[in-house]
Design a protein around this motif. Structure first.
Motif, PDB file in Angstrom:
ATOM      1  N   ILE A 233       1.105  -1.242   0.103  1.00 27.37           N
ATOM      2  CA  ILE A 233      -0.148  -0.122   0.057  1.00 27.37           C
ATOM      3  C   ILE A 233       0.856   1.162   0.004  1.00 27.37           C
ATOM      4  O   ILE A 233       0.791   2.179  -0.766  1.00 27.37           O
ATOM      5  CB  ILE A 233      -0.939   0.006   1.286  1.00 27.37           C
ATOM      6  N   VAL A 234       1.960   1.368   0.843  1.00 28.46           N
ATOM      7  CA  VAL A 234       2.788   2.413   0.812  1.00 28.46           C
ATOM      8  C   VAL A 234       3.621   2.801  -0.351  1.00 28.46           C
ATOM      9  O   VAL A 234       3.705   3.844  -0.807  1.00 28.46           O
ATOM     10  CB  VAL A 234       3.743   2.393   2.086  1.00 28.46           C
ATOM     11  N   SER A 235       3.934   1.585  -0.787  1.00 27.87           N
ATOM     12  CA  SER A 235       4.753   1.722  -2.249  1.00 27.87           C
ATOM     13  C   SER A 235       3.650   2.241  -3.440  1.00 27.87           C
ATOM     14  O   SER A 235       4.023   3.270  -4.072  1.00 27.87           O
ATOM     15  CB  SER A 235       4.833   0.236  -2.681  1.00 27.87           C
ATOM     16  N   VAL A 236       2.532   1.910  -3.401  1.00 25.95           N
ATOM     17  CA  VAL A 236       1.753   2.436  -4.483  1.00 25.95           C
ATOM     18  C   VAL A 236       1.160   4.091  -3.943  1.00 25.95           C
ATOM     19  O   VAL A 236       1.395   4.856  -4.765  1.00 25.95           O
ATOM     20  CB  VAL A 236       0.121   1.779  -4.227  1.00 25.95           C
ATOM     21  N   LEU A 237       1.316   4.223  -2.623  1.00 23.87           N
ATOM     22  CA  LEU A 237       1.063   5.796  -2.367  1.00 23.87           C
ATOM     23  C   LEU A 237       2.218   6.695  -2.744  1.00 23.87           C
ATOM     24  O   LEU A 237       2.338   7.691  -3.384  1.00 23.87           O
ATOM     25  CB  LEU A 237       0.640   5.704  -0.947  1.00 23.87           C
ATOM     26  N   GLY A 238       3.531   6.074  -2.717  1.00 24.63           N
ATOM     27  CA  GLY A 238       4.604   6.826  -2.846  1.00 24.63           C
ATOM     28  C   GLY A 238       4.897   6.946  -4.142  1.00 24.63           C
ATOM     29  O   GLY A 238       5.249   7.992  -4.723  1.00 24.63           O
ATOM     30  N   MET A 239       4.670   5.990  -5.061  1.00 26.43           N
ATOM     31  CA  MET A 239       4.760   5.732  -6.521  1.00 26.43           C
ATOM     32  C   MET A 239       3.936   7.135  -7.061  1.00 26.43           C
ATOM     33  O   MET A 239       4.401   7.539  -7.802  1.00 26.43           O
ATOM     34  CB  MET A 239       4.753   4.573  -7.029  1.00 26.43           C
ATOM     35  N   VAL A 240       2.552   6.850  -6.783  1.00 26.23           N
ATOM     36  CA  VAL A 240       1.618   7.775  -7.167  1.00 26.23           C
ATOM     37  C   VAL A 240       2.094   9.258  -6.836  1.00 26.23           C
ATOM     38  O   VAL A 240       1.852  10.245  -7.602  1.00 26.23           O
ATOM     39  CB  VAL A 240       0.304   7.480  -6.570  1.00 26.23           C
ATOM     40  N   ALA A 241       2.278   9.460  -5.556  1.00 22.82           N
ATOM     41  CA  ALA A 241       2.726  10.915  -4.931  1.00 22.82           C
ATOM     42  C   ALA A 241       3.983  11.232  -5.971  1.00 22.82           C
ATOM     43  O   ALA A 241       3.981  12.438  -6.244  1.00 22.82           O
ATOM     44  CB  ALA A 241       3.036  10.712  -3.623  1.00 22.82           C
ATOM     45  N   SER A 242       4.907  10.367  -6.251  1.00 22.53           N
ATOM     46  CA  SER A 242       6.172  10.887  -6.809  1.00 22.53           C
ATOM     47  C   SER A 242       5.815  11.389  -8.252  1.00 22.53           C
ATOM     48  O   SER A 242       6.397  12.116  -8.689  1.00 22.53           O
ATOM     49  CB  SER A 242       7.186   9.643  -6.940  1.00 22.53           C
ATOM     50  N   ALA A 243       4.642  10.383  -8.982  1.00 20.94           N
ATOM     51  CA  ALA A 243       4.593  10.969 -10.287  1.00 20.94           C
ATOM     52  C   ALA A 243       3.834  12.205 -10.456  1.00 20.94           C
ATOM     53  O   ALA A 243       3.861  12.922 -11.254  1.00 20.94           O
ATOM     54  CB  ALA A 243       3.716   9.600 -10.970  1.00 20.94           C
ATOM     55  N   ALA A 244       2.626  12.496  -9.355  1.00 24.68           N
ATOM     56  CA  ALA A 244       1.793  13.354  -9.549  1.00 24.68           C
ATOM     57  C   ALA A 244       2.623  14.604  -9.054  1.00 24.68           C
ATOM     58  O   ALA A 244       2.229  15.793  -9.749  1.00 24.68           O
ATOM     59  CB  ALA A 244       0.696  13.355  -8.523  1.00 24.68           C
ATOM     60  N   LEU A 245       3.587  14.605  -8.236  1.00 21.18           N
ATOM     61  CA  LEU A 245       4.187  16.055  -7.777  1.00 21.18           C
ATOM     62  C   LEU A 245       5.652  15.868  -8.419  1.00 21.18           C
ATOM     63  O   LEU A 245       6.249  17.157  -8.252  1.00 21.18           O
ATOM     64  CB  LEU A 245       4.472  15.882  -6.149  1.00 21.18           C
ATOM     65  N   ASP A 246       6.085  15.014  -9.269  1.00 25.07           N
ATOM     66  CA  ASP A 246       7.331  15.111  -9.946  1.00 25.07           C
ATOM     67  C   ASP A 246       8.403  15.105  -8.956  1.00 25.07           C
ATOM     68  O   ASP A 246       9.271  16.027  -9.027  1.00 25.07           O
ATOM     69  CB  ASP A 246       7.339  16.343 -11.096  1.00 25.07           C
ATOM     70  N   LEU A 247       8.316  14.108  -8.031  1.00 26.85           N
ATOM     71  CA  LEU A 247       9.500  14.351  -7.011  1.00 26.85           C
ATOM     72  C   LEU A 247      10.446  12.753  -7.189  1.00 26.85           C
ATOM     73  O   LEU A 247      10.053  12.015  -7.857  1.00 26.85           O
ATOM     74  CB  LEU A 247       8.686  14.079  -5.836  1.00 26.85           C
ATOM     75  N   PRO A 248      11.550  12.847  -6.522  1.00 25.32           N
ATOM     76  CA  PRO A 248      12.444  11.651  -6.667  1.00 25.32           C
ATOM     77  C   PRO A 248      11.583  10.569  -6.074  1.00 25.32           C
ATOM     78  O   PRO A 248      11.107  10.574  -4.994  1.00 25.32           O
ATOM     79  CB  PRO A 248      13.692  12.099  -5.965  1.00 25.32           C
ATOM     80  N   THR A 249      11.580   9.322  -6.736  1.00 20.77           N
ATOM     81  CA  THR A 249      10.822   8.393  -6.524  1.00 20.77           C
ATOM     82  C   THR A 249      11.119   7.538  -5.182  1.00 20.77           C
ATOM     83  O   THR A 249      10.353   7.319  -4.177  1.00 20.77           O
ATOM     84  CB  THR A 249      10.869   7.058  -7.204  1.00 20.77           C
ATOM     85  N   GLY A 250      12.467   7.248  -4.881  1.00 20.22           N
ATOM     86  CA  GLY A 250      12.928   6.857  -3.716  1.00 20.22           C
ATOM     87  C   GLY A 250      12.855   7.479  -2.562  1.00 20.22           C
ATOM     88  O   GLY A 250      11.951   6.969  -1.557  1.00 20.22           O
TER      89      GLY A 250
END
Length: 280
Positions: A233-250
């Motif tokens: 679940i956290v992986s999904v949230l983090g990946m979506v936030a990274s893509a939406a906000l254009d932030l470094p994924t890790g």
């Protein structure tokens, strides 16, 4: 737009699931052994080994770099196994802290002698998940499956030593030898994970899902299932936030782990997660 994001992120997301699978399991052992920062120490040792290989001209994605990281973690496994004693005169966490400090300093010294060494150190810290391809995911998944098989075959001594070391000594198990095997397999995982995800994300995948599993679950199986679900679940949230906000994924996934853990803490304090054990 959505199709483009899926095309970019599906392989990194699968890698996150692979990382969750093995690290949440290892995290249950780490929490039981009360050596929470052993992953930081082993990850930093692996980073030092990879930095040494980089100094000799081998990039992070080359097998020589992985060999350097793996060799360094095996040395760390020997140190951790030898410092285990039946009568604990010194906490093993203190030894782990020294190992982490020395390996961190060693990585800095090696990077200082290498061209673009600072970029190498930064890369080992945060990783580069977006560069992961399907072939890399497959190779890592097979490697971790083999490590999981070893742990399944050795589950009795591993879990006994993690949960009740005195009983393991009393039963005649060669605890230091089994500890070396455990930490050596741990090093194989960490050496592979660090070059992909970085030290910070590897630590997050090891501790946070396992902490959720230990807090909410009773049996080992329930702890693992909760940890795996939490990490997914956290992986999904983090990946979506990274893509939406254009932030470094890790770094985004690490922060997602931290924020989710804060929500968990609030849940315990205000009674949203009734029946669970407190985080402290």
């Amino acid at each position: 737009m959505l199709a483009e994001l899926v095309a970019i992120l599906w392989a990194p997301f699968l890698m996150c699931l692979v990382l969750t699978g093995i690290h949440a399991y290892l995290g249950v052992h780490v929490l039981a052994r009360e050596v929470v920062f052993v992953d930081f120490a082993m990850a930093q040792i692996a980073a030092m080994g990879a930095t040494a290989a980089f100094l000799f001209g081998y990039e992070t994605d080359m097998w020589q770099s992985y060999a350097g990281a793996l060799a360094a973690t095996l040395v760390g496994a020997v140190v951790l196994a030898l410092t285990r004693s039946r009568q604990r005169r010194v906490s093993q966490e203190a030894v782990i802290g020294v190992v982490y400090a020395v390996s961190s300093a060693g990585a800095v010294l090696l990077a200082d002698r290498a061209a673009h060494g600072a970029e190498q150190v930064r890369g080992m810290l945060v990783g580069n998940l977006l560069a992961v391809g399907p072939w890399e995911v497959g190779k890592v998944a097979i490697l971790y499956a083999l490590v999981g098989l070893v742990h399944w075959l050795c589950r009795r001594p591993f879990f006994l030593i993690s949960t009740d070391p005195d009983a393991a000594y009393a039963a005649g198990w060669r605890v230091r030898l089994w500890d070396f095997l455990f930490y050596a397999s741990f090093g194989v995982v960490v050496a592979s994970s660090v070059r992909i995800a970085g030290v910070l994300l590897v630590f997050s995948y090891l501790i946070v899902p396992a902490l959720a599993g230990v807090t909410l679950g009773g049996s080992v199986v329930s702890r693992l299932l909760i940890g795996w679900a939490f990490g997914t679940i956290v992986s999904v949230l983090g990946m979506v936030a990274s893509a939406a906000l254009d932030l470094p994924t890790g770094a985004t996934v690490v922060c997602a782990f931290g924020l989710t853990l804060i929500v968990f803490g609030l849940g315990f304090r205000f009674g949203w997660l009734r029946g669970a054990k407190p985080l402290s």
